[in-house]
Design a protein around this motif. Structure first.
Motif, PDB file in Angstrom:
ATOM      1  N   ILE A 150       0.989  -1.241   0.085  1.00 40.29           N
ATOM      2  CA  ILE A 150      -0.044   0.017  -0.038  1.00 40.29           C
ATOM      3  C   ILE A 150       0.866   1.318  -0.177  1.00 40.29           C
ATOM      4  O   ILE A 150       1.933   1.242   0.602  1.00 40.29           O
ATOM      5  N   HIS A 151       0.389   2.346  -0.619  1.00 40.72           N
ATOM      6  CA  HIS A 151       1.157   3.485  -1.006  1.00 40.72           C
ATOM      7  C   HIS A 151       0.268   4.565  -0.077  1.00 40.72           C
ATOM      8  O   HIS A 151      -0.809   4.808  -0.349  1.00 40.72           O
ATOM      9  N   TYR A 152       1.013   5.490   0.425  1.00 38.78           N
ATOM     10  CA  TYR A 152       0.501   6.456   1.488  1.00 38.78           C
ATOM     11  C   TYR A 152       1.003   7.804   0.903  1.00 38.78           C
ATOM     12  O   TYR A 152       2.237   8.105   0.683  1.00 38.78           O
ATOM     13  N   PHE A 153       0.167   8.693   0.812  1.00 36.51           N
ATOM     14  CA  PHE A 153       0.277  10.261   0.324  1.00 36.51           C
ATOM     15  C   PHE A 153      -0.233  11.128   0.958  1.00 36.51           C
ATOM     16  O   PHE A 153      -1.422  11.010   1.554  1.00 36.51           O
ATOM     17  N   GLY A 154       0.365  12.233   1.185  1.00 36.10           N
ATOM     18  CA  GLY A 154      -0.214  13.431   1.815  1.00 36.10           C
ATOM     19  C   GLY A 154      -1.495  14.067   1.002  1.00 36.10           C
ATOM     20  O   GLY A 154      -1.569  13.609  -0.329  1.00 36.10           O
ATOM     21  N   ASN A 156      -1.344  16.699  -0.185  1.00 40.37           N
ATOM     22  CA  ASN A 156      -0.804  17.560  -1.206  1.00 40.37           C
ATOM     23  C   ASN A 156      -0.191  16.591  -2.405  1.00 40.37           C
ATOM     24  O   ASN A 156       0.525  17.252  -3.129  1.00 40.37           O
ATOM     25  N   GLY A 157      -0.250  15.259  -2.086  1.00 42.62           N
ATOM     26  CA  GLY A 157       0.254  14.333  -3.257  1.00 42.62           C
ATOM     27  C   GLY A 157       1.381  13.912  -3.047  1.00 42.62           C
ATOM     28  O   GLY A 157       1.952  12.965  -3.785  1.00 42.62           O
ATOM     29  N   ASP A 158       2.322  14.441  -2.114  1.00 42.65           N
ATOM     30  CA  ASP A 158       3.701  13.728  -1.823  1.00 42.65           C
ATOM     31  C   ASP A 158       3.626  12.568  -0.915  1.00 42.65           C
ATOM     32  O   ASP A 158       2.738  12.262  -0.064  1.00 42.65           O
ATOM     33  N   ARG A 159       4.521  11.547  -1.378  1.00 38.27           N
ATOM     34  CA  ARG A 159       4.708  10.259  -0.723  1.00 38.27           C
ATOM     35  C   ARG A 159       4.864  10.556   0.968  1.00 38.27           C
ATOM     36  O   ARG A 159       5.761  11.301   1.351  1.00 38.27           O
ATOM     37  N   LEU A 160       4.269   9.602   1.793  1.00 47.45           N
ATOM     38  CA  LEU A 160       4.273   9.962   3.131  1.00 47.45           C
ATOM     39  C   LEU A 160       5.144   8.401   3.668  1.00 47.45           C
ATOM     40  O   LEU A 160       4.932   7.316   2.940  1.00 47.45           O
ATOM     41  N   GLN A 161       5.814   8.425   4.890  1.00 47.76           N
ATOM     42  CA  GLN A 161       6.414   7.389   5.344  1.00 47.76           C
ATOM     43  C   GLN A 161       5.403   6.882   6.421  1.00 47.76           C
ATOM     44  O   GLN A 161       4.870   7.509   7.051  1.00 47.76           O
ATOM     45  N   SER A 162       5.015   5.352   6.083  1.00 51.85           N
ATOM     46  CA  SER A 162       3.909   4.996   6.864  1.00 51.85           C
ATOM     47  C   SER A 162       4.208   4.764   8.372  1.00 51.85           C
ATOM     48  O   SER A 162       3.301   4.545   9.228  1.00 51.85           O
TER      49      SER A 162
END
Length: 353
Positions: free
Chosen positions: A341-345, A347-353
């Motif tokens: 699974i990918h997590y994004f803020g 604002n569209g930027d990738r988040l560290q889960s």
């Protein structure tokens, strides 16, 4: 061959910023792909490297030396364009020989013949050498265009969407041939495309470009498995990634408008509201699955099938091998591969889960 560096390149036109402080390098012998939608700045970048456009800011270096004052001919680059740029009244042989007949090269006809025949053999166009290019098919003309670039062994190959005018089968065949040629010759190559399949299958590394800015640089695996933003996640992958709003509360991640509730990763640093990206191949039908949905559409593609599974008001895409035995309207259970699974803020930027 050469190592290419772009340092803080910007290019402005009236009312438009085509390139906005872009920096990346192409290693000696690397197949490097610039990927992005129409208008992203890909062709402008290629033309700046070739010397066909002059950047407003920044430096282009070949093997550590700035080449900004050199003319296009002095940069020793070979260009292959979307259009074939051949001389229709000349034979294939003379089109291939043309770059070698420049007075600056002092190449004998015997050496020209040898190089032309070697190049034609590599591209499997030896049987066309005596034919006029006006009588060739699109695929044959593009092979000749590529041959004209190869025959003079330039420092750098610059290719601007060279396969986009070809049909699907021919694109696939030439993709394989270009990869083979690049690998066997060890040539430094910049390949511009908007086609994510070309980028993922051909590149050693990819730079994703959008609105004149570099969004991410990495291997195909980096771009696909660890997209830096929702833009990159949606740009690569077919069928498209499932991208939806989600909320974290009391250790549970709930996908908006659906019946899908996931356990939040341990020691999660996710905010309360964010976006979740799930590749279709990670939505897995399973009779013992923990989630339930209804099949509202199936797209059989032969080797695989795309399933549209409705959960609540949300539709999730699932990619399964072969032809499925499910039928429209079936209530089905499925699992989701948590580790992918990918997590994004927001604002569209990738988040560290």
């Amino acid at each position: 061959m050469s190592h290419i560096e772009l340092q803080h390149i910007s290019k402005h036109y009236p009312g438009v910023t085509a390139l906005d402080d872009i920096s990346f390098d192409i290693k000696d012998g690397e197949f490097f792909v610039l990927l992005g939608p129409t208008g992203a700045g890909k062709t402008t970048t290629l033309r700046v490297i070739a010397g066909l456009e002059k950047q407003d800011e920044g430096v282009v270096l070949f093997d550590g030396e700035a080449i900004d004052t050199l003319t296009p001919s002095d940069r020793d680059v070979a260009l292959v364009f979307q259009q074939y740029s051949l001389y229709p009244t000349m034979s294939v042989y003379d089109n291939l020989a043309f770059p070698l007949r420049s007075p600056l090269r002092h190449t004998s006809e015997e050496e020209i013949r040898k190089k032309v025949e070697e190049t034609a053999e590599k591209l499997r166009i030896s049987h066309l050498l005596n034919r006029k290019t006006a009588r060739l098919s699109g695929g044959e003309m593009q092979r000749v265009s590529i041959g004209r670039a190869i025959v003079r062994s330039p420092r750098v190959f610059l290719m601007d969407e060279p396969l986009s005018n070809l049909d699907a089968k021919l694109r696939e065949a030439l993709r394989i041939e270009l990869q083979h040629l690049q690998r066997t010759q060890g040539s430094t190559t910049l390949f511009v495309t908007h086609d994510q399949i070309e980028a993922l299958t051909m590149a050693d590394r990819i730079a994703v470009l959008n609105e004149g800015r570099i969004i991410q640089v990495g291997t195909p695996e980096d771009i696909y498995d660890r997209p830096a933003s929702t833009f990159v996640a949606q740009l690569v992958g077919s069928p498209r990634i499932n991208l939806t709003a989600a909320r974290r509360e009391d250790g549970t991640i709930s996908i908006k408008d659906s019946d899908v509730h996931l356990t939040a990763p341990r020691e999660s640093k996710l905010p309360s509201d964010f976006l979740v990206g799930i590749r279709p191949e990670n939505v897995k039908p399973d009779p013992n699955g923990v989630f339930t949905g209804q099949l509202i559409l199936a797209e059989p593609l032969g080797v695989e099938t795309i399933l549209h599974i409705q959960s609540g008001q949300r539709t999730l895409l699932s990619l399964v091998p072969g032809i499925t035995s499910y039928h429209l309207g079936d209530v089905m259970k499925f699992n989701i591969a948590y580790e992918h699974i990918h997590y994004f803020g927001l604002n569209g930027d990738r988040l560290q889960s």
